[in-house]
Scaffold this active site. Structure first.
Site, PDB file in Angstrom:
ATOM      1  N   PRO A 113      61.564  33.734 -32.659  1.00  0.00           N
ATOM      2  CA  PRO A 113      60.400  34.017 -33.507  1.00  0.00           C
ATOM      3  C   PRO A 113      60.746  35.115 -34.516  1.00  0.00           C
ATOM      4  CG  PRO A 113      59.806  34.036 -31.174  1.00  0.00           C
ATOM      5  CD  PRO A 113      61.294  33.987 -31.241  1.00  0.00           C
ATOM      6  N   LYS A 114      60.372  34.896 -35.791  1.00  0.00           N
ATOM      7  CA  LYS A 114      60.768  35.838 -36.850  1.00  0.00           C
ATOM      8  C   LYS A 114      59.560  36.373 -37.578  1.00  0.00           C
ATOM      9  CE  LYS A 114      64.919  33.181 -37.278  1.00  0.00           C
ATOM     10  NZ  LYS A 114      64.515  32.203 -36.246  1.00  0.00           N
ATOM     11  N   GLU A 141      80.432  33.815 -23.952  1.00  0.00           N
ATOM     12  CA  GLU A 141      80.978  33.291 -25.221  1.00  0.00           C
ATOM     13  C   GLU A 141      82.148  34.147 -25.690  1.00  0.00           C
ATOM     14  OE1 GLU A 141      76.899  33.250 -27.025  1.00  0.00           O
ATOM     15  OE2 GLU A 141      77.751  31.543 -28.087  1.00  0.00           O
ATOM     16  N   ASP A 164      66.836  37.700 -29.481  1.00  0.00           N
ATOM     17  CA  ASP A 164      68.042  37.948 -30.279  1.00  0.00           C
ATOM     18  C   ASP A 164      68.718  39.228 -29.783  1.00  0.00           C
ATOM     19  OD1 ASP A 164      69.917  38.548 -32.245  1.00  0.00           O
ATOM     20  OD2 ASP A 164      68.616  37.898 -33.899  1.00  0.00           O
TER      21      ASP A 164
END
Ligand code: 5GP
Length: 358
Positions: A99-100, A222, A162
């Site tokens: 969500p931004k 990762e 994020d």
């Protein structure tokens, strides 16, 4: 490819903005270039480049977000992404997005998600089931149109935290997920640049999410970071994504925990997280019968599709149509939706099994 395109599939690791169509991204970037917001010639090659390191991929995401962070555009991308997955017979899609907010255009994290929901509702090529079945407010949608049975896709949302954000921002995302549960938000993902932030920053929010009954999946391993990987596995998320840079101790922990892994072959190879497909950990996990699901990650950024990922797995690891079918059918067990959806998906797979003559 046709045999993979027509096979029903389950997609559990797809980032909304990373799944943007190439053509849409170029069109939007060109439009912003014409308005003088960006210099199109400077970025055209960044968009069209095929091989990118993980760092370059995150630079591209910053660029994509400049181009896409607007309500109407988010609605359009959501609609297109769902239609693209449905067109290749994805019957269950978990779409994740961060969500931004963008004060200059009056976008809040909440209005961003409303724009995503608008996109889900705007899908016209198939029926979309995105609401929990057990909610009295949102009974089953009719899956017929003009009397004829239409194709249907289940879509559920995961909200991404994020890694660049704070504990408070992560908590805000979890609260939003709880607020929007009746609208198909089922879980939380931790993603973003893996070299940024400490995962413990987000732990209070992830624990809270779990206490509240939200599902949790984490991007894990990762980059080499054994301490973080072990701590993530100790948290026992319901799934993890990638699992690339594991050492022996982490593999043992993963295997004994039986946490399902979202495998993104093309993404791992393109970003050089795994040097080549023949040394990809899929082979070992598959042979040990560890729970796995093949996913796209960012179909737009990596120019792939779920059918393409199936094709790649089949040719690289010598899997037949029946093996691949079993892989996707088994993925129903790892979805973050309720038992009613699982039951309906199992029926879809059973009837497809007969039709496909496997
Ligand atoms: P969005 O959340 O804006 O819809 O989708 C793009 C975002 O997803 C990126 O900015 C990034 O935070 C996250 N993302 C996409 N692909 C990857 C990936 O391969 N690894 C990680 N860690 N995050 C990713």
């Amino acid at each position: 490819m046709e045999k993979w395109v027509s096979m029903p599939k389950v997609e559990l690791h797809a980032h909304l903005n990373g799944s943007i169509r190439d053509s849409t991204l170029l069109e939007l970037a060109r439009g912003l270039g014409e308005k003088g917001v960006i210099i199109f010639a400077d970025i055209e090659h960044v968009i069209q480049k095929d091989d990118r390191s993980l760092t370059e991929v995150f630079r591209l995401f910053d660029l994509i977000h400049i181009v896409t962070t607007d309500h109407k555009i988010i609605t359009r991308i959501t609609k297109e992404v769902i239609e693209d997955f449905a067109a290749e017979s994805v019957v269950y899609l978990e779409l994740r997005t961060t969500p931004k907010k963008n004060e200059s255009i009056g976008m809040t994290k909440h209005s961003y998600l409303e724009a995503v929901l608008e996109g889900i509702k705007a899908v016209s090529t198939v029926d979309v089931d995105f609401r929990p079945h057990d909610s009295e407010n949102f009974p089953h949608r009719n899956d017929t149109c003009n009397g004829s049975t239409r194709k249907k896709i289940y879509v559920r949302l995961l909200l991404s935290i994020d890694r660049r954000g704070t504990t408070e921002a992560a908590m805000e995302t979890v609260n939003l997920a709880l607020e929007m549960r009746d609208l198909g938000v089922v879980g939380i993902d931790l993603s973003g640049n893996p070299i940024m932030g400490e995962w413990t920053t987000y732990l209070p929010a992830l624990k809270f999410a779990r206490e509240q009954g939200l599902y949790v999946t984490l991007h894990c391993g990762e980059v080499p970071n054994p301490k973080e990987i072990r701590s993530m596995l100790d948290f026992l998320p319901q799934r993890i994504g990638h699992a690339c840079c594991f050492e022996e101790a982490e593999w043992e922990k993963l295997k004994s925990s039986n946490i399902p892994v979202e495998i993104c072959l093309t993404s791992n190879i393109r970003t050089n997280t795994i040097p080549s497909i023949d040394v990809h950990h899929f082979a070992d996990l598959y042979s040990k019968k560890h729970p796995l699901v093949l996913c796209t990650d960012d179909s737009g950024v990596f120019s792939t599709s779920l059918s393409n990922e199936y094709n790649l797995a089949a040719s690289a690891f010598g899997l037949g149509r029946r093996d691949i079918f079993k892989l996707t059918k088994n993925a129903v067990e790892y979805i973050f939706a309720d038992d009613g959806v699982k039951r309906e998906l199992k029926e879809i797979f059973s009837s497809a099994e007969q039709k496909l003559d496997l």
